[in-house]
Design a protein around this motif. Structure first.
Motif, PDB file in Angstrom:
ATOM      1  N   SER A  40       4.015 -56.181 -11.615  1.00 48.95           N
ATOM      2  CA  SER A  40       5.190 -57.039 -11.426  1.00 48.95           C
ATOM      3  C   SER A  40       5.830 -56.795 -10.074  1.00 48.95           C
ATOM      4  O   SER A  40       6.238 -57.729  -9.384  1.00 48.95           O
ATOM      5  N   PHE A  41       5.920 -55.523  -9.687  1.00 47.00           N
ATOM      6  CA  PHE A  41       6.507 -55.176  -8.392  1.00 47.00           C
ATOM      7  C   PHE A  41       5.716 -55.816  -7.262  1.00 47.00           C
ATOM      8  O   PHE A  41       6.289 -56.451  -6.366  1.00 47.00           O
ATOM      9  N   VAL A  42       4.404 -55.655  -7.271  1.00 56.28           N
ATOM     10  CA  VAL A  42       3.569 -56.169  -6.183  1.00 56.28           C
ATOM     11  C   VAL A  42       3.629 -57.693  -6.106  1.00 56.28           C
ATOM     12  O   VAL A  42       3.767 -58.266  -5.020  1.00 56.28           O
ATOM     13  N   LYS A  43       3.531 -58.361  -7.246  1.00 57.79           N
ATOM     14  CA  LYS A  43       3.575 -59.828  -7.245  1.00 57.79           C
ATOM     15  C   LYS A  43       4.915 -60.342  -6.736  1.00 57.79           C
ATOM     16  O   LYS A  43       4.975 -61.243  -5.901  1.00 57.79           O
ATOM     17  N   ALA A  44       6.005 -59.795  -7.232  1.00 61.17           N
ATOM     18  CA  ALA A  44       7.329 -60.269  -6.823  1.00 61.17           C
ATOM     19  C   ALA A  44       7.636 -59.894  -5.372  1.00 61.17           C
ATOM     20  O   ALA A  44       8.275 -60.672  -4.661  1.00 61.17           O
ATOM     21  N   ALA A  45       7.201 -58.734  -4.939  1.00 62.84           N
ATOM     22  CA  ALA A  45       7.416 -58.348  -3.540  1.00 62.84           C
ATOM     23  C   ALA A  45       6.691 -59.305  -2.606  1.00 62.84           C
ATOM     24  O   ALA A  45       7.219 -59.677  -1.551  1.00 62.84           O
ATOM     25  N   GLY A  48       8.739 -62.433  -2.524  1.00 63.36           N
ATOM     26  CA  GLY A  48       9.939 -62.199  -1.720  1.00 63.36           C
ATOM     27  C   GLY A  48       9.641 -62.206  -0.233  1.00 63.36           C
ATOM     28  O   GLY A  48      10.418 -62.747   0.565  1.00 63.36           O
ATOM     29  N   ALA A  49       8.517 -61.630   0.165  1.00 65.37           N
ATOM     30  CA  ALA A  49       8.139 -61.613   1.578  1.00 65.37           C
ATOM     31  C   ALA A  49       7.863 -63.020   2.084  1.00 65.37           C
ATOM     32  O   ALA A  49       8.318 -63.407   3.165  1.00 65.37           O
ATOM     33  N   VAL A  50       7.124 -63.790   1.314  1.00 66.79           N
ATOM     34  CA  VAL A  50       6.827 -65.168   1.714  1.00 66.79           C
ATOM     35  C   VAL A  50       8.113 -65.980   1.809  1.00 66.79           C
ATOM     36  O   VAL A  50       8.312 -66.747   2.762  1.00 66.79           O
ATOM     37  N   GLN A  51       9.009 -65.798   0.869  1.00 67.08           N
ATOM     38  CA  GLN A  51      10.278 -66.521   0.874  1.00 67.08           C
ATOM     39  C   GLN A  51      11.112 -66.142   2.091  1.00 67.08           C
ATOM     40  O   GLN A  51      11.674 -67.001   2.763  1.00 67.08           O
ATOM     41  N   THR A 103      12.532 -58.895   5.990  1.00 72.11           N
ATOM     42  CA  THR A 103      11.468 -59.229   5.046  1.00 72.11           C
ATOM     43  C   THR A 103      11.141 -58.027   4.162  1.00 72.11           C
ATOM     44  O   THR A 103      10.972 -58.173   2.954  1.00 72.11           O
ATOM     45  N   GLY A 104      11.089 -56.857   4.736  1.00 71.81           N
ATOM     46  CA  GLY A 104      10.817 -55.651   3.952  1.00 71.81           C
ATOM     47  C   GLY A 104      11.898 -55.385   2.924  1.00 71.81           C
ATOM     48  O   GLY A 104      11.610 -55.058   1.763  1.00 71.81           O
ATOM     49  N   LYS A 105      13.152 -55.538   3.330  1.00 62.64           N
ATOM     50  CA  LYS A 105      14.254 -55.296   2.401  1.00 62.64           C
ATOM     51  C   LYS A 105      14.241 -56.318   1.269  1.00 62.64           C
ATOM     52  O   LYS A 105      14.398 -55.961   0.096  1.00 62.64           O
ATOM     53  N   GLU A 106      14.017 -57.576   1.617  1.00 61.84           N
ATOM     54  CA  GLU A 106      14.008 -58.605   0.579  1.00 61.84           C
ATOM     55  C   GLU A 106      12.816 -58.434  -0.353  1.00 61.84           C
ATOM     56  O   GLU A 106      12.932 -58.608  -1.565  1.00 61.84           O
ATOM     57  N   SER A 107      11.665 -58.066   0.194  1.00 59.32           N
ATOM     58  CA  SER A 107      10.491 -57.812  -0.642  1.00 59.32           C
ATOM     59  C   SER A 107      10.757 -56.663  -1.603  1.00 59.32           C
ATOM     60  O   SER A 107      10.391 -56.728  -2.779  1.00 59.32           O
TER      61      SER A 107
END
Length: 180
Positions: A40-45, A48-51, A103-107
Motif C-alpha cells: 500500500s505504501f509503495v503504490k500510494a507513494a 503521490g509522486a505522479v500527482q 515530490t518526496g514529501k508528498e509521496s
C-alpha cells in the motif's frame, strides 16, 4: 519437443504470472500484515509522486507561458502561491531541488496514509475477527490524525478535524463498498 511448444509454455507461464499478479502482491516479507503495509505504501507513494510532479509541471507551464492566474479559480491560484516557496525560477537547480523535495514529501505523506490505513484495517480485522465500519472508522481517524501531524503548521484543532474527516471518509467508503 519442438521449439514452438517450448516457446508457448514459457509465454503461457509468463501470462499466468501476469494474470495472478494481483493475487500474490508485490512483496513477500513473510507476514501478510507487512506485505500489505509495504504494498500500500509503495503504490500510494507512486501515485503521490505522479500527482505532485504533474501539478508542478502544470503550474510551471502556466507561469512559463506568462499566463496570469486570472483564468484559474481563486482556491487553485492561492494554493500555488503558498505551495513551494523555493520554486521561484531563480536557477533551474534550485527549482529542480525544490520540486524533488516537494515530490518526496508528498509521496511520503501519501504512502504513510495508505500504509498506515491498510495496516490498521488488517490488524483490527485480525484482532476483532470482523471487517466492518468500526475498523474503518478507527483506522481512518488514526490515519487522519497522523497525516495532520506531518503538516508544517498543525494545530490541535486541525489534528482533531483530520481525525474526524478520516473516520468519516473511511466509514463511508466501507459502507458504500457493497453498493457500487
Amino acid at each position: 519437443m519442438n521449439l514452438n511448444t517450448s516457446s508457448n509454455l514459457e509465454t503461457r507461464s509468463l501470462l499466468d504470472e501476469l494474470c495472478s499478479f494481483d493475487k500474490k502482491g508485490l512483496f513477500d516479507l513473510g507476514h501478510p500484515l507487512l506485505n500489505r503495509i509495504l504494498e500500500s505504501f509503495v503504490k500510494a507513494a507512486g501515485i503521490g509522486a505522479v500527482q505532485a510532479v504533474s501539478r508542478e509541471a502544470f503550474f510551471s507551464a502556466i507561469e512559463g507561458n506568462g499566463t496570469n492566474r486570472g483564468g484559474l479559480p481563486a482556491e487553485v491560484s492561492n494554493t500555488k502561491k503558498n505551495q513551494l516557496p523555493g520554486l521561484r525560477g531563480e536557477t533551474s537547480n534550485k527549482s529542480l531541488e525544490a520540486m524533488v523535495k516537494s515530490t518526496g514529501k508528498e509521496s511520503l505523506q501519501w504512502g504513510l496514509a495508505a500504509g498506515l490505513y491498510s495496516g490498521l484495517t488488517y490488524g483490527l480485522k485480525e484482532a476483532r475477527g470482523a471487517h466492518d465500519w468500526k475498523n474503518s472508522a478507527v483506522a481512518g481517524a488514526i490515519t487522519g490524525a497522523t497525516l495532520a501531524l506531518t503538516l508544517d503548521d498543525s494545530t490541535h484543532e486541525h489534528i482533531v478535524q483530520c481525525a474526524i474527516t478520516g473516520a468519516a471518509i473511511s466509514t463511508a467508503a466501507n459502507l458504500l463498498t457493497g453498493i457500487f
